[in-house]
Enzyme design. Structure first.
Site, PDB file in Angstrom:
ATOM      1  CD  GLU A   1      -7.232   3.873   1.154  1.00 64.52           C
ATOM      2  OE1 GLU A   1      -7.076   4.453   2.223  1.00 64.52           O
ATOM      3  OE2 GLU A   1      -6.590   2.863   0.821  1.00 64.52           O
TER       4      GLU A   1
ATOM      5  CD  GLU B   1      -4.727  -0.555  -0.266  1.00 67.78           C
ATOM      6  OE1 GLU B   1      -4.708  -1.793  -0.153  1.00 67.78           O
ATOM      7  OE2 GLU B   1      -5.133   0.195   0.641  1.00 67.78           O
TER       8      GLU B   1
ATOM      9  CG  ASP C   1      -1.936   1.098   1.242  1.00 67.08           C
ATOM     10  OD1 ASP C   1      -1.950   1.901   0.290  1.00 67.08           O
ATOM     11  OD2 ASP C   1      -2.735   1.151   2.197  1.00 67.08           O
TER      12      ASP C   1
ATOM     13  CG  HIS D   1     -10.201   1.338   2.792  1.00 67.36           C
ATOM     14  ND1 HIS D   1     -10.625   2.245   3.745  1.00 67.36           N
ATOM     15  CD2 HIS D   1      -8.850   1.330   2.867  1.00 67.36           C
ATOM     16  CE1 HIS D   1      -9.572   2.771   4.352  1.00 67.36           C
ATOM     17  NE2 HIS D   1      -8.484   2.240   3.841  1.00 67.36           N
TER      18      HIS D   1
HETATM   19 MG   LIG Z   1      -4.884   1.882   1.698  1.00 67.55          MG
END
Ligand SMILES: [Mg+2]
Length: 393
Positions: A253, A227, A201, A303
């Site tokens: 997200e 991500e 991420d 998320h």
């Molecule tokens: Mg994230």
């Protein structure tokens, strides 16, 4: 039936293990923002708004000063009408971001009320569960103010701990810089072994060109997804990466409502969609976004961030996610779980969810919740103890 009150509960405490970080900031406080909707029939609904720190305080003002006056006196079962009344007015003041986060918490609470009135768990209200237990992935491996070498050693150890705790997969942060980030991913791959799903991420810290460089290393490491590699506004960057990398490109997200998701999906840059129900507009809007993802053949991995209210809501949503595409052995959606210290998830409820215990005992899965609505009751003494009034959250 009428809504009689809408109240925000903003909670905060200092993290016991000191500072944690991701590619955009370090933080020392954990915050949660719960929304309580009361009715004249004594039924109470709970929801949650995404957004830490000062964002939670501003969202509280939107909930209590902007949204509540519009909805008090309305029938809480008229969820879609309530949603559109608020959205149509807020459209001039913020179609994304904090107004939508604030609306999300209220909408979730209205669904909780609807489930309690119907005597049905949330998953049954939205089409029924597709599975009795939900697989969980554990994320950790946050940034700290320490050297790259110290990060590398710590990430490798943490990755092993998460794998050994029983989780189905793990997710790490990056954001130290290209060379250091690749070293971190290599260390985590070493830590968990070749066959364990590993996600990375970036919290949108790269340009598309730099993300390609890191992504090529992630391809070598057989990463499961990459991500938020680039800024959420950079739809072209998302598509550029998806066309060039084998690793799945995940994001969403920081996107809001069906309108934002329509444009994000149209850009064809997502291999996996990560809608955040506590931010994008609540359950009413999540269901519309889900339909858009399905229509674009983009699988969904929600998320998840926040307290036990957000986690429980997502257990219902993940339980009800249709396999996509279908088949004898479809890919299963996972529940996202933050392995760092979170009292608002582990200690908020009168009957805790015991996620970690279930993951350890039940092959990395948690049971679907079957009480009416979202099915969680925050402990009033706990809320009072951690309540933030106006000081630094
Ligand atoms: Mg994230």
């Amino acid at each position: 039936m009428k809504i009689t009150a809408i109240k925000s509960h903003v909670l905060a405490y200092d993290l016991p293990d000191g500072e944690l970080g991701y590619s955009q900031q370090y933080y020392t406080r954990r915050t949660a923002h719960l929304v309580e909707v009361s009715t004249d029939e004594g039924v109470t609904g709970w929801g949650e708004c995404f957004g830490p720190g000062g964002v939670a305080l501003v969202n509280r003002t939107i909930v209590e000063q902007v949204i509540a006056p519009m909805l008090i006196g309305r029938d809480p079962l008229e969820r879609s009408a309530c949603w559109h009344q608020v959205y149509n007015l807020l459209r001039d003041h913020g179609q994304k971001g904090m107004p939508m986060q604030a609306l999300s918490g209220v909408d979730i609470a209205l669904w909780d009320i609807a489930g309690k009135i119907a005597g049905l768990p949330l998953h049954a209200m939205i089409g029924g569960k597709q599975r009795d237990r939900v697989g969980v992935y554990g994320y950790g491996m946050m940034l700290k103010r320490e050297s790259t070498d110290d990060h590398v050693a710590r990430f490798k150890d943490e990755a092993q701990v998460i794998r050994d705790a029983g989780f189905h997969a793990t997710k790490m942060k990056v954001g130290l810089g290209l060379r250091a980030d690749i070293r971190l991913a290599q260390a985590v791959r070493e830590g968990v072994g070749d066959d364990f799903p590993l996600m990375v991420d970036a919290n949108h810290c790269y340009t598309a060109g730099d993300a390609l460089h890191v992504g090529q290393a992630l391809d070598e490491l057989n990463a499961f997804w990459f991500e938020e590699p680039v800024a959420p506004e950079d739809h072209d960057g998302y598509r550029f990466l998806r066309e060039r990398l084998t690793t799945r490109i995940a994001g969403g997200e920081a996107e809001f409502t069906r309108f934002g998701w329509r444009d994000l999906l149209a850009s064809k840059g997502l291999s996996l969609a990560q809608p955040e129900v506590c931010a994008l507009g609540g359950i009413s809007e999540y269901l519309k976004v889900l339909a858009l993802c399905q229509a674009n053949m983009v699988p969904v991995m929600n998320h998840v961030w926040g307290s036990a209210v957000a986690v429980a809501t997502n257990i219902h949503l993940v339980a009800a996610l249709e396999p996509m595409p279908g088949g004898l052995f479809p890919s299963e959606p996972w529940l996202e779980f933050d392995t760092t210290h979170n009292a608002f998830r582990d200690e908020l409820l009168e009957e805790p969810l015991h996620i970690q215990k279930q993951v350890a005992a039940e092959k990395g899965t948690v049971a679907v919740l079957n009480k009416p609505g979202i099915g969680v009751d925050p402990d009033r003494d706990f809320l009072a103890h951690y309540a933030v009034e106006s000081e630094r959250p």
